[in-house]
Write a protein that holds these residues in place. Structure first.
Motif, PDB file in Angstrom:
ATOM      1  N   LEU A  68       0.823  -1.212   0.000  1.00 55.26           N
ATOM      2  CA  LEU A  68       0.000   0.000   0.000  1.00 55.26           C
ATOM      3  C   LEU A  68       0.857   1.262   0.000  1.00 55.26           C
ATOM      4  O   LEU A  68       0.474   2.281  -0.601  1.00 55.26           O
ATOM      5  CB  LEU A  68      -0.924  -0.005   1.214  1.00 55.26           C
ATOM      6  N   ALA A  69       2.018   1.210   0.664  1.00 51.12           N
ATOM      7  CA  ALA A  69       2.866   2.401   0.755  1.00 51.12           C
ATOM      8  C   ALA A  69       3.703   2.627  -0.492  1.00 51.12           C
ATOM      9  O   ALA A  69       3.857   3.769  -0.946  1.00 51.12           O
ATOM     10  CB  ALA A  69       3.774   2.290   1.984  1.00 51.12           C
ATOM     11  N   ASP A  70       4.270   1.541  -1.060  1.00 48.74           N
ATOM     12  CA  ASP A  70       5.262   1.678  -2.130  1.00 48.74           C
ATOM     13  C   ASP A  70       4.808   1.148  -3.482  1.00 48.74           C
ATOM     14  O   ASP A  70       5.449   1.440  -4.496  1.00 48.74           O
ATOM     15  CB  ASP A  70       6.559   0.954  -1.738  1.00 48.74           C
ATOM     16  N   ASP A  71       3.757   0.349  -3.521  1.00 43.64           N
ATOM     17  CA  ASP A  71       3.262  -0.258  -4.764  1.00 43.64           C
ATOM     18  C   ASP A  71       4.393  -0.925  -5.553  1.00 43.64           C
ATOM     19  O   ASP A  71       4.625  -0.603  -6.723  1.00 43.64           O
ATOM     20  CB  ASP A  71       2.574   0.804  -5.628  1.00 43.64           C
ATOM     21  N   PRO A  72       5.095  -1.887  -4.949  1.00 45.21           N
ATOM     22  CA  PRO A  72       6.253  -2.485  -5.614  1.00 45.21           C
ATOM     23  C   PRO A  72       5.853  -3.536  -6.648  1.00 45.21           C
ATOM     24  O   PRO A  72       4.752  -4.091  -6.624  1.00 45.21           O
ATOM     25  CB  PRO A  72       7.001  -3.145  -4.454  1.00 45.21           C
ATOM     26  N   LEU A  73       6.811  -3.835  -7.553  1.00 45.22           N
ATOM     27  CA  LEU A  73       6.646  -4.939  -8.500  1.00 45.22           C
ATOM     28  C   LEU A  73       7.171  -6.253  -7.920  1.00 45.22           C
ATOM     29  O   LEU A  73       6.608  -7.311  -8.147  1.00 45.22           O
ATOM     30  CB  LEU A  73       7.407  -4.637  -9.800  1.00 45.22           C
ATOM     31  N   LEU A  74       8.328  -6.168  -7.245  1.00 45.00           N
ATOM     32  CA  LEU A  74       8.996  -7.320  -6.648  1.00 45.00           C
ATOM     33  C   LEU A  74       9.468  -8.343  -7.673  1.00 45.00           C
ATOM     34  O   LEU A  74       9.649  -9.519  -7.357  1.00 45.00           O
ATOM     35  CB  LEU A  74       8.108  -8.004  -5.598  1.00 45.00           C
ATOM     36  N   THR A  75       9.675  -7.916  -8.903  1.00 46.27           N
ATOM     37  CA  THR A  75      10.253  -8.789  -9.912  1.00 46.27           C
ATOM     38  C   THR A  75      11.777  -8.669  -9.874  1.00 46.27           C
ATOM     39  O   THR A  75      12.328  -7.717  -9.320  1.00 46.27           O
ATOM     40  CB  THR A  75       9.756  -8.416 -11.313  1.00 46.27           C
ATOM     41  N   ALA A  76      12.448  -9.644 -10.483  1.00 46.88           N
ATOM     42  CA  ALA A  76      13.903  -9.623 -10.613  1.00 46.88           C
ATOM     43  C   ALA A  76      14.236  -9.036 -11.988  1.00 46.88           C
ATOM     44  O   ALA A  76      14.069  -9.698 -13.007  1.00 46.88           O
ATOM     45  CB  ALA A  76      14.468 -11.025 -10.482  1.00 46.88           C
ATOM     46  N   ARG A  77      14.690  -7.782 -11.982  1.00 40.38           N
ATOM     47  CA  ARG A  77      14.977  -7.090 -13.241  1.00 40.38           C
ATOM     48  C   ARG A  77      16.493  -7.058 -13.434  1.00 40.38           C
ATOM     49  O   ARG A  77      17.178  -6.156 -12.947  1.00 40.38           O
ATOM     50  CB  ARG A  77      14.353  -5.694 -13.213  1.00 40.38           C
ATOM     51  N   THR A  78      16.981  -8.072 -14.113  1.00 43.56           N
ATOM     52  CA  THR A  78      18.416  -8.263 -14.286  1.00 43.56           C
ATOM     53  C   THR A  78      18.783  -8.179 -15.767  1.00 43.56           C
ATOM     54  O   THR A  78      17.926  -8.241 -16.649  1.00 43.56           O
ATOM     55  CB  THR A  78      18.846  -9.641 -13.746  1.00 43.56           C
ATOM     56  N   ASP A  79      20.074  -8.040 -16.021  1.00 42.98           N
ATOM     57  CA  ASP A  79      20.600  -8.028 -17.382  1.00 42.98           C
ATOM     58  C   ASP A  79      21.721  -9.063 -17.473  1.00 42.98           C
ATOM     59  O   ASP A  79      22.772  -8.877 -16.851  1.00 42.98           O
ATOM     60  CB  ASP A  79      21.132  -6.630 -17.737  1.00 42.98           C
ATOM     61  N   PRO A  80      21.484 -10.167 -18.221  1.00 41.12           N
ATOM     62  CA  PRO A  80      20.304 -10.484 -19.034  1.00 41.12           C
ATOM     63  C   PRO A  80      19.101 -10.856 -18.167  1.00 41.12           C
ATOM     64  O   PRO A  80      19.261 -11.194 -16.990  1.00 41.12           O
ATOM     65  CB  PRO A  80      20.775 -11.684 -19.864  1.00 41.12           C
ATOM     66  N   PRO A  81      17.907 -10.829 -18.750  1.00 40.79           N
ATOM     67  CA  PRO A  81      16.703 -11.157 -17.978  1.00 40.79           C
ATOM     68  C   PRO A  81      16.738 -12.593 -17.470  1.00 40.79           C
ATOM     69  O   PRO A  81      17.335 -13.481 -18.088  1.00 40.79           O
ATOM     70  CB  PRO A  81      15.574 -10.971 -19.007  1.00 40.79           C
ATOM     71  N   VAL A  82      16.090 -12.809 -16.338  1.00 36.55           N
ATOM     72  CA  VAL A  82      16.037 -14.149 -15.759  1.00 36.55           C
ATOM     73  C   VAL A  82      15.085 -15.019 -16.562  1.00 36.55           C
ATOM     74  O   VAL A  82      14.125 -14.540 -17.179  1.00 36.55           O
ATOM     75  CB  VAL A  82      15.593 -14.101 -14.277  1.00 36.55           C
ATOM     76  N   ALA A  83      15.360 -16.320 -16.545  1.00 35.25           N
ATOM     77  CA  ALA A  83      14.488 -17.260 -17.254  1.00 35.25           C
ATOM     78  C   ALA A  83      13.169 -17.458 -16.515  1.00 35.25           C
ATOM     79  O   ALA A  83      12.136 -17.734 -17.129  1.00 35.25           O
ATOM     80  CB  ALA A  83      15.198 -18.596 -17.425  1.00 35.25           C
TER      81      ALA A  83
END
Length: 235
Positions: A61-76
């Protein structure tokens, strides 16, 4: 990063990001960003190394996060995203709900949410779990029950907790933290800043939670210290 499970439940890593004096925000609540870009990039790599990332409804509610792993290269494969939400307040317009195509969500509540289950979007799993029984545990739900469901139903062997003081404190009080990944920025916010933990209920030193420093790394100006829990330690 090698992550070992523990018997009957996933291994839990508590990720913290604070000032030198263990504050997560200023006295007015400003927290973005305490740590720098290099440290935040490492957090994404850490997410990718875990089966699941867990947070609480307060952070959502405070931060509205995605919580995905955004890496380079992208994760499988994206980590499963876990939301602890006793009163079922997760919004359908949150970034988590809008990003179900990027990775699944397990929504853990202590009361039945609305709308009915047949109206929920694909990729969202709901678990009705017991409410927290420890009066000092501000997670709102039974953490052991949540972890057991994650392992039995979703084959989760490792969980990274990224949440506010309430959830961090609840995991610590329950004795469920196996490792701490503690990022510290070289700044001081003072005693009126927001502390990283709420009360741990420690009245005597022999009740303290003991950890051993296992590793230190720097990411830009920030320090990452990794601690392993030492059970049954006395001072």
């Amino acid at each position: 990063m090698t992550i070992r499970s523990v018997p009957m439940r996933p291994r839990v890593t508590l990720k913290l990001a604070t000032s030198l004096d263990s504050r997560i925000a200023t006295r007015l609540g400003e927290s973005k960003w305490i740590t720098g870009p290099a440290a935040r990039e490492e957090v994404h790599r850490m997410r990718a190394a875990h089966d699941a990332v867990l947070t609480g409804i307060g952070t959502v509610l405070a931060d509205d996060p995605l919580l995905t792993a955004r890496t380079d290269p992208p994760v499988a494969r994206q980590p499963l995203r876990i939301v602890l939400d006793r009163q079922a307040r997760l919004g359908w317009d949150s970034q988590l709900m809008r990003s179900l195509g990027q990775g699944g969500i397990v929504w853990c509540t202590a009361q039945s949410p609305m709308p009915p289950k047949d109206a929920w979007p694909k990729g969202l799993v709901h678990h009705l779990v017991p409410a927290a029984h420890d009066a000092g545990a501000t997670a709102g739900v039974d953490l052991e029950a949540v972890l057991e469901r994650l392992m039995s139903d979703h084959k989760v062997k490792s969980v990274m907790v990224e949440a506010g003081p309430g959830i961090a404190t609840a995991f610590m009080r329950a004795g469920l933290v196996d490792e701490i990944a503690w990022f510290r920025a070289p700044i001081l916010l003072g005693g009126d800043g927001r502390a990283v933990f709420d009360s741990l209920g420690v009245d005597a030193l022999n009740q303290a939670h003991h950890f051993q420093l296992m590793d230190q790394q720097t990411f830009g100006p920030d320090l990452l210290e990794t601690f392993c829990h030492l059970p049954n330690q006395k001072v």
